[in-house]
Write a protein that holds these residues in place. Structure first.
Motif, short mmCIF file in Angstrom:
data_model
loop_
_atom_site.label_atom_id
_atom_site.label_comp_id
_atom_site.label_asym_id
_atom_site.label_seq_id
_atom_site.Cartn_x
_atom_site.Cartn_y
_atom_site.Cartn_z
N TYR A 89 -13.65 -1.37 64.98
CA TYR A 89 -12.98 -0.07 65.11
C TYR A 89 -12.40 0.45 63.78
N TRP A 90 -12.87 -0.10 62.67
CA TRP A 90 -12.33 0.26 61.36
C TRP A 90 -12.50 1.76 61.07
N ASP A 91 -13.59 2.33 61.58
CA ASP A 91 -13.86 3.74 61.31
C ASP A 91 -13.56 4.66 62.49
N ASP A 92 -12.91 4.13 63.52
CA ASP A 92 -12.55 4.95 64.68
C ASP A 92 -11.47 5.94 64.27
N PRO A 93 -11.72 7.24 64.33
CA PRO A 93 -10.74 8.22 63.85
C PRO A 93 -9.41 8.20 64.60
N ARG A 94 -9.40 7.67 65.81
CA ARG A 94 -8.13 7.56 66.54
C ARG A 94 -7.22 6.49 65.96
N LEU A 95 -7.83 5.53 65.23
CA LEU A 95 -7.13 4.29 64.90
C LEU A 95 -7.12 3.94 63.43
N SER A 96 -7.72 4.77 62.57
CA SER A 96 -8.04 4.34 61.21
C SER A 96 -7.15 4.91 60.10
N LYS A 97 -6.09 5.63 60.44
CA LYS A 97 -5.21 6.14 59.40
C LYS A 97 -4.48 4.99 58.70
N SER A 98 -4.13 5.21 57.45
CA SER A 98 -3.56 4.15 56.64
C SER A 98 -2.28 3.57 57.23
#
Length: 321
Positions: A89-98
């Motif tokens: 899920y590294w690139d999942d936009p729901r979860l990937s913010k810094s």
């Protein structure tokens, strides 16, 4: 009269710094500025919720635990430094913010990160004491009543939240998101009956994990997640997974811990004497002398929250001049 006034000020400052030290426990100095010092103490581990949570008394030595869950930003630094592969899920936009917590990590991933960071995973007992707070028995990190405004759970937001979210839901020790957001790996193997045989002093978990459905022994997860129901939020709730498995990975994260460095009795006494000198100098409005004395105290006992609070007071007084 002057001597009496100074004595009163010393007592007043000692009381004040004792109070402030609790608030400052979330900010130990140096590289541990984002860790919370949990003092040595006893608490009630477990609850009456489930059979694997039998209540028992536990005493832990002092330790430090991360104030926040490990973020994507920090995990990215680890990946860059070690060439460790990216989690699920590294690139999942729901979860990937810094500033969101890293998810999709296995126990093995989390353990590797903590070692790289000069730390370790917390024991299950350390995690629970940090969640229950100084009172030692809070059902939720903030108290005994569920409050949907103090945690991210049950898909009520639809994603993870930044690691410094829900400040009103911190534990009594000032640790963030110990209910909801992401499940957190801890060091221990999981066993159904361990709480009934656990040692009272610094328990480190079962010698081997329970083998669920012949899928392999399992490690403990704590704290609920943004996907999990409210029943997973209480401070004694135990979950589990195989250490190399990141199924449920969309909600699997972690934070690190480290043991507190002990201080000799002689150093403690010398530090105390320097602390008193600092307070007397403050009472005489000799802030430079006070700062020299408190710095000496901190050299002798660097993790002392009372001394750190006093140094902060001295620095504030000097800035006003």
């Amino acid at each position: 009269m002057r001597s009496q006034a100074i004595t009163q000020l010393v007592v007043g400052l000692a009381i004040t710094t004792g109070i402030i030290s609790v608030a400052m426990a979330a900010d130990p100095p140096g590289g541990d500025k984002d860790m919370v010092l949990i003092p040595k103490g006893e608490f009630t581990m477990g609850s009456g919720e489930h059979s694997d949570e039998a209540k028992h008394q536990v005493v832990l030595d002092a330790y430090l635990i991360d104030k926040y869950e490990t973020s994507n930003g920090r995990y990215k630094e680890f990946m860059k430094a070690t060439s460790h592969p990216a989690p699920a899920y590294w690139d999942d936009p729901r979860l990937s913010k810094s500033n969101q917590p890293v998810v999709g990590v296995s126990w093995t991933d989390a353990n590797a990160f903590c070692k790289w960071d000069g730390k370790r995973l917390p024991t299950e007992a350390e995690w629970e004491r940090a969640a229950k707070g100084p009172d030692g028995d809070n059902h939720y990190p903030w108290g005994h009543k569920l409050d949907p405004k103090k945690a991210n759970y049950g898909q009520n937001v639809g994603r993870t939240m930044p690691v410094d979210s829900y400040p009103e839901g911190v534990s009594g020790f000032g640790v963030y998101n110990m209910a909801g957001n992401v499940f957190e790996w801890v060091e221990d193997w999981y066993d159904l009956t361990y709480y009934k045989e656990s040692p009272a002093l610094n328990p480190r978990g079962a010698e081997k994990g329970y083998n669920f459905a012949n899928q392999g022994p399992v490690k403990v997860l704590r704290g609920g997640s943004w996907l999990a129901p409210e029943t997973s939020l209480h401070t004694s709730h135990r979950f589990w997974n195989q250490p190399d498995n990141n199924s449920y990975g969309v909600g699997l994260g972690f934070r690190c811990a480290k043991s507190a460095v002990g201080t000799s009795d002689e150093a403690v006494q010398s530090g105390r004497e320097a602390f008193i000198q600092a307070l007397v100098a403050m009472g005489a409005e000799k802030n430079v002398e006070a700062l020299v004395a408190i710095e000496k105290a901190l050299v002798l006992d660097p993790g002392n929250q009372e001394y750190l609070a006093t140094r902060e007071l001295i620095n504030k007084s000097m800035k006003k001049k």
